[in-house]
Design a protein around this motif. Sequence first.
Motif, PDB file in Angstrom:
ATOM      1  N   UNK A  74     -17.789  79.354 -24.782  1.00  0.00           N
ATOM      2  CA  UNK A  74     -16.693  79.204 -23.840  1.00  0.00           C
ATOM      3  C   UNK A  74     -17.176  79.554 -22.439  1.00  0.00           C
ATOM      4  N   UNK A  75     -17.109  78.597 -21.584  1.00  0.00           N
ATOM      5  CA  UNK A  75     -17.470  78.835 -20.190  1.00  0.00           C
ATOM      6  C   UNK A  75     -16.230  78.533 -19.358  1.00  0.00           C
ATOM      7  N   UNK A  76     -16.030  79.363 -18.387  1.00  0.00           N
ATOM      8  CA  UNK A  76     -14.873  79.180 -17.513  1.00  0.00           C
ATOM      9  C   UNK A  76     -14.949  77.838 -16.798  1.00  0.00           C
ATOM     10  N   UNK A  77     -16.155  77.444 -16.421  1.00  0.00           N
ATOM     11  CA  UNK A  77     -16.329  76.205 -15.673  1.00  0.00           C
ATOM     12  C   UNK A  77     -17.288  75.289 -16.411  1.00  0.00           C
ATOM     13  N   UNK A  78     -16.937  74.016 -16.428  1.00  0.00           N
ATOM     14  CA  UNK A  78     -17.793  72.991 -17.033  1.00  0.00           C
ATOM     15  C   UNK A  78     -17.922  71.852 -16.029  1.00  0.00           C
ATOM     16  N   UNK A  79     -19.132  71.629 -15.571  1.00  0.00           N
ATOM     17  CA  UNK A  79     -19.401  70.565 -14.621  1.00  0.00           C
ATOM     18  C   UNK A  79     -20.316  69.533 -15.258  1.00  0.00           C
ATOM     19  N   UNK A  80     -20.333  68.343 -14.689  1.00  0.00           N
ATOM     20  CA  UNK A  80     -21.267  67.306 -15.121  1.00  0.00           C
ATOM     21  C   UNK A  80     -21.985  66.768 -13.883  1.00  0.00           C
ATOM     22  N   UNK A  81     -23.193  66.267 -14.097  1.00  0.00           N
ATOM     23  CA  UNK A  81     -23.962  65.656 -13.015  1.00  0.00           C
ATOM     24  C   UNK A  81     -24.898  64.615 -13.607  1.00  0.00           C
ATOM     25  N   UNK A  82     -25.057  63.531 -12.881  1.00  0.00           N
ATOM     26  CA  UNK A  82     -26.026  62.507 -13.281  1.00  0.00           C
ATOM     27  C   UNK A  82     -27.384  62.892 -12.719  1.00  0.00           C
ATOM     28  N   UNK A  83     -28.413  62.717 -13.554  1.00  0.00           N
ATOM     29  CA  UNK A  83     -29.769  63.031 -13.116  1.00  0.00           C
ATOM     30  C   UNK A  83     -30.763  62.274 -13.995  1.00  0.00           C
ATOM     31  N   UNK A  84     -31.223  61.093 -13.536  1.00  0.00           N
ATOM     32  CA  UNK A  84     -32.196  60.335 -14.330  1.00  0.00           C
ATOM     33  C   UNK A  84     -33.502  61.107 -14.533  1.00  0.00           C
ATOM     34  N   UNK A  85     -34.245  60.729 -15.555  1.00  0.00           N
ATOM     35  CA  UNK A  85     -35.529  61.368 -15.858  1.00  0.00           C
ATOM     36  C   UNK A  85     -36.452  61.309 -14.649  1.00  0.00           C
ATOM     37  N   UNK A  86     -37.186  62.393 -14.421  1.00  0.00           N
ATOM     38  CA  UNK A  86     -38.162  62.435 -13.347  1.00  0.00           C
ATOM     39  C   UNK A  86     -37.573  62.594 -11.961  1.00  0.00           C
ATOM     40  N   UNK A  87     -36.295  62.996 -11.896  1.00  0.00           N
ATOM     41  CA  UNK A  87     -35.637  63.114 -10.596  1.00  0.00           C
ATOM     42  C   UNK A  87     -34.898  64.442 -10.463  1.00  0.00           C
ATOM     43  N   UNK A  88     -34.551  64.731  -9.221  1.00  0.00           N
ATOM     44  CA  UNK A  88     -33.593  65.784  -8.895  1.00  0.00           C
ATOM     45  C   UNK A  88     -32.591  65.126  -7.958  1.00  0.00           C
ATOM     46  N   UNK A  89     -31.398  64.868  -8.475  1.00  0.00           N
ATOM     47  CA  UNK A  89     -30.382  64.219  -7.648  1.00  0.00           C
ATOM     48  C   UNK A  89     -29.651  65.261  -6.810  1.00  0.00           C
ATOM     49  N   UNK A  90     -29.073  64.791  -5.717  1.00  0.00           N
ATOM     50  CA  UNK A  90     -28.248  65.671  -4.895  1.00  0.00           C
ATOM     51  C   UNK A  90     -27.065  66.176  -5.709  1.00  0.00           C
ATOM     52  N   UNK A  91     -26.559  65.337  -6.617  1.00  0.00           N
ATOM     53  CA  UNK A  91     -25.442  65.720  -7.477  1.00  0.00           C
ATOM     54  C   UNK A  91     -25.827  66.893  -8.380  1.00  0.00           C
ATOM     55  N   UNK A  92     -27.033  66.839  -8.952  1.00  0.00           N
ATOM     56  CA  UNK A  92     -27.515  67.929  -9.801  1.00  0.00           C
ATOM     57  C   UNK A  92     -27.676  69.215  -8.988  1.00  0.00           C
ATOM     58  N   UNK A  93     -28.366  69.130  -7.853  1.00  0.00           N
ATOM     59  CA  UNK A  93     -28.603  70.317  -7.031  1.00  0.00           C
ATOM     60  C   UNK A  93     -27.284  70.921  -6.547  1.00  0.00           C
ATOM     61  N   UNK A  94     -26.327  70.074  -6.184  1.00  0.00           N
ATOM     62  CA  UNK A  94     -25.024  70.563  -5.728  1.00  0.00           C
ATOM     63  C   UNK A  94     -24.252  71.258  -6.831  1.00  0.00           C
ATOM     64  N   UNK A  95     -24.280  70.689  -8.042  1.00  0.00           N
ATOM     65  CA  UNK A  95     -23.569  71.298  -9.175  1.00  0.00           C
ATOM     66  C   UNK A  95     -24.206  72.644  -9.550  1.00  0.00           C
ATOM     67  N   UNK A  96     -25.524  72.723  -9.490  1.00  0.00           N
ATOM     68  CA  UNK A  96     -26.209  73.986  -9.784  1.00  0.00           C
ATOM     69  C   UNK A  96     -25.793  75.048  -8.771  1.00  0.00           C
ATOM     70  N   UNK A  97     -25.839  74.712  -7.496  1.00  0.00           N
ATOM     71  CA  UNK A  97     -25.462  75.668  -6.449  1.00  0.00           C
ATOM     72  C   UNK A  97     -24.016  76.121  -6.624  1.00  0.00           C
ATOM     73  N   UNK A  98     -23.143  75.195  -6.986  1.00  0.00           N
ATOM     74  CA  UNK A  98     -21.728  75.512  -7.199  1.00  0.00           C
ATOM     75  C   UNK A  98     -21.551  76.504  -8.346  1.00  0.00           C
ATOM     76  N   UNK A  99     -22.242  76.273  -9.456  1.00  0.00           N
ATOM     77  CA  UNK A  99     -22.129  77.178 -10.609  1.00  0.00           C
ATOM     78  C   UNK A  99     -22.740  78.548 -10.326  1.00  0.00           C
TER      79      UNK A  99
END
Length: 162
Positions: A74-99
């Motif tokens: 059980x986690x208070x927050x559940x986020x999703x982000x798209x991140x293709x193999x071999x990449x770091x998307x802005x969406x991934x980095x933003x979701x990590x920073x948010x969590x």
Amino acid sequence: MLRLPETHRDLFKKPFGTLYGSIGELLPRLSGRAVYAVGDVVTHNLLDAGVIPDVAIIDGYTMRLPCTRLPLFRARRRLTAKNPAGTITDELAGAIADLVRGPPGVLFVDGEEDLAVIPLVLAAPDGAAILYGQPGEGVVLRIVDEPAKREARFMLTCFVRE
């Protein structure tokens, strides 16, 4: 989006921290620290050891095969982000920073979470423990400090912005 060129992939195969044979070996190093887990198996093994990570980043796969041991907690927050193999998307980095700013939480990655440790080191506070799996070898523990952040920033110089 940042893409890691094939020519630099070998640089990312060595552990970015201290390699342990199992979660049990490094449990004493986690006491009193924020704990961040990257990978389904590492997260599952932490939970089995009674450690609930502050942030878990999972994608439903292990070594490119569907993970049969999906970590459930059980986690208070559940986020999703798209991140293709071999990449770091802005969406991934933003979701990590948010969590990291508001734990606990889990990030489900649509794609691959293998390179998430880099933006996680940059977002995590000093003293935090980051764990991720080293395929066929064990689990890597990286304690966040200025040298870890400096190394993560250097790693990003190997990527190409698309």
